[in-house]
Write a protein that holds these residues in place. Sequence first.
Motif, short mmCIF file in Angstrom:
data_model
loop_
_atom_site.label_atom_id
_atom_site.label_comp_id
_atom_site.label_asym_id
_atom_site.label_seq_id
_atom_site.Cartn_x
_atom_site.Cartn_y
_atom_site.Cartn_z
N HIS A 1 -4.33 6.72 -5.66
CA HIS A 1 -4.22 5.31 -5.29
C HIS A 1 -5.59 4.82 -4.80
O HIS A 1 -6.10 5.27 -3.78
CB HIS A 1 -3.17 5.14 -4.19
N MET A 2 -6.17 3.90 -5.55
CA MET A 2 -7.43 3.27 -5.16
C MET A 2 -7.09 2.04 -4.32
O MET A 2 -6.79 0.96 -4.86
CB MET A 2 -8.25 2.90 -6.39
N ARG A 3 -7.09 2.18 -3.01
CA ARG A 3 -6.63 1.11 -2.13
C ARG A 3 -7.51 -0.13 -2.20
O ARG A 3 -7.02 -1.26 -2.11
CB ARG A 3 -6.55 1.61 -0.69
N THR A 4 -8.80 0.09 -2.34
CA THR A 4 -9.70 -1.07 -2.36
C THR A 4 -9.47 -1.93 -3.61
O THR A 4 -9.63 -3.15 -3.58
CB THR A 4 -11.16 -0.61 -2.31
N LYS A 5 -9.07 -1.29 -4.73
CA LYS A 5 -8.85 -2.02 -5.97
C LYS A 5 -7.37 -2.29 -6.24
O LYS A 5 -7.03 -2.89 -7.26
CB LYS A 5 -9.45 -1.25 -7.15
N LYS A 6 -6.50 -1.76 -5.35
CA LYS A 6 -5.06 -1.98 -5.46
C LYS A 6 -4.53 -1.53 -6.83
O LYS A 6 -3.80 -2.25 -7.51
CB LYS A 6 -4.70 -3.45 -5.22
N VAL B 1 0.84 -1.21 0.00
CA VAL B 1 0.00 0.00 0.00
C VAL B 1 0.87 1.26 0.00
O VAL B 1 0.63 2.21 -0.74
CB VAL B 1 -0.94 -0.02 1.22
#
Length: 525
Positions: free
Chosen positions: A247-252, A145
């Motif tokens: 950065h879309m953390r849920t979609k990595k 992340v």
Amino acid sequence: MAAKKGLLAQLYAERKRAQRRQESELRRFEKEVDRQRRKAEQAEAARIRRDQAKERERLQREERLAREKAQRAARAEREALRRKEQRARQAEKDRARREEVRERERLRREQAAERERARKAEQKARAAEQRREKEARRAAALAEVTARDVEADEKTAELDRAVTAIDSLVRGRDVLFLQRRPHAANAFQESGSEGLVTAAVGVLAASTCPAGPGETDVQYDVDSSELMVKFDLPRQDVVPTLMAYKHMRTKKEIRPVERPRREVVALYENLVAQVALRILAELFLALPPELVHSIVFNGHVSATDEATGHPTQPVILSLIASRDKFEDLNLDEVQPRKCLHHLNAIVSPHPFDLEPVRPVWTFDPTRYKFVGDRDAVVGLDHRLDLLALSPTEFEHLMRRLYEATGLKSWATQASRDEGIDAIAVNEDPVLFGKCVIQAKRYSRIVNAESVYALAGVMEAHKASTGILAATSYFGQGSREFATNHGRMILHDGRALKALLKEYLDLDVLISLEKLPRDWEPSVIE
């Protein structure tokens, strides 16, 4: 008596013969003595020569003996020197061998120590690697992340740096170009206009200011000390169309964020303004003031015409900058687009869409020769016909003219008669006030209704002054009405031509088909 005379004659003759015999004997004796003397002299000379030969042989023998002695001594000296050098070389070899042995021993010790250090470092590295692997396994998700966050931030920072680079083009100008002035002056002294053009081309080539892929031409008019630059501006794709990376953390995953079109357009307009100001600044720095009083800058963009598919180079920026006015600017603090407006530049209303404008000067490369690999032209066609301008172009020119006279806050209103209705403000502390301006791009006489209409507009706007400028001429009734009105100024073609020359240094042409009787053709040509 006769016998006696004959006997005396015989005796006399005999005596004469005896004398001759004696003389002959005497001569033979003298010759013999002379021969004996010569023989004795020759014998003496031969003896002397033999003695000299013997002396020479003696001297040669002694010289040969001395030479042989010297040669023996020299051979002995050389032999002694050779033995000495041989001993020295042997001593040097012995010393080198000893040094080599010591160096090998030192290297052996260092290598052993290095191997020991490497072994210990390897042990530490293996231990550290084991610890890192344990920590990495525990924080793998967090590290992934963080890495994507950093990547997004770095990409965003790169976009910000690109925008900052555009904003700082003028402040980042190379002041060291000032050192090129003597070179440019010498080039002009040696090669005239061509030398100065070549020096200017060198400045453009050395500049780190971004440019397009097309050609950049340079011209120089020695009579007016004016340099003309046709510069290929950067294309629109130089401006970053992305604003950030998120950065879309849920979609990595990292997604780009598009920059709004209005910001892209504004950035490109700022880039064009910054490039123009920086090129002008570096040229004014590098070229001597006594040779270049002003610079004409035409900025075009190399593109492809979407309608025809052919290459095109629309001019989107054009201006004439005098050195005095430009050097009076504080370029580190100016707002580039406002600065161009201050310099009376003609800028495309939509630079990003490459909407062209008519340049203040037109390059005509077919009429002039070129210099160097860049084909820099050294001539200029500067006869601008006011009647050949479009209404928009005429408006740009009139705005530049009357702003150059001191009027500010130019605001153009709609007009349907190919003229300009504009409101301007005079900032003079004594004569300040509102001024209504109307300009007529006419080829025939200006009718009196236009003069009356200007008076009505002045009343409607409570203007202190009204100006009616025309490319043609006014009738007697119009001039009398303006004089009686008292606050109205009429500028006919002659006055307009003179004002353009005085304030903008433009020598224009007005191609009227018919002139008033009191006009000479030279006043508008």
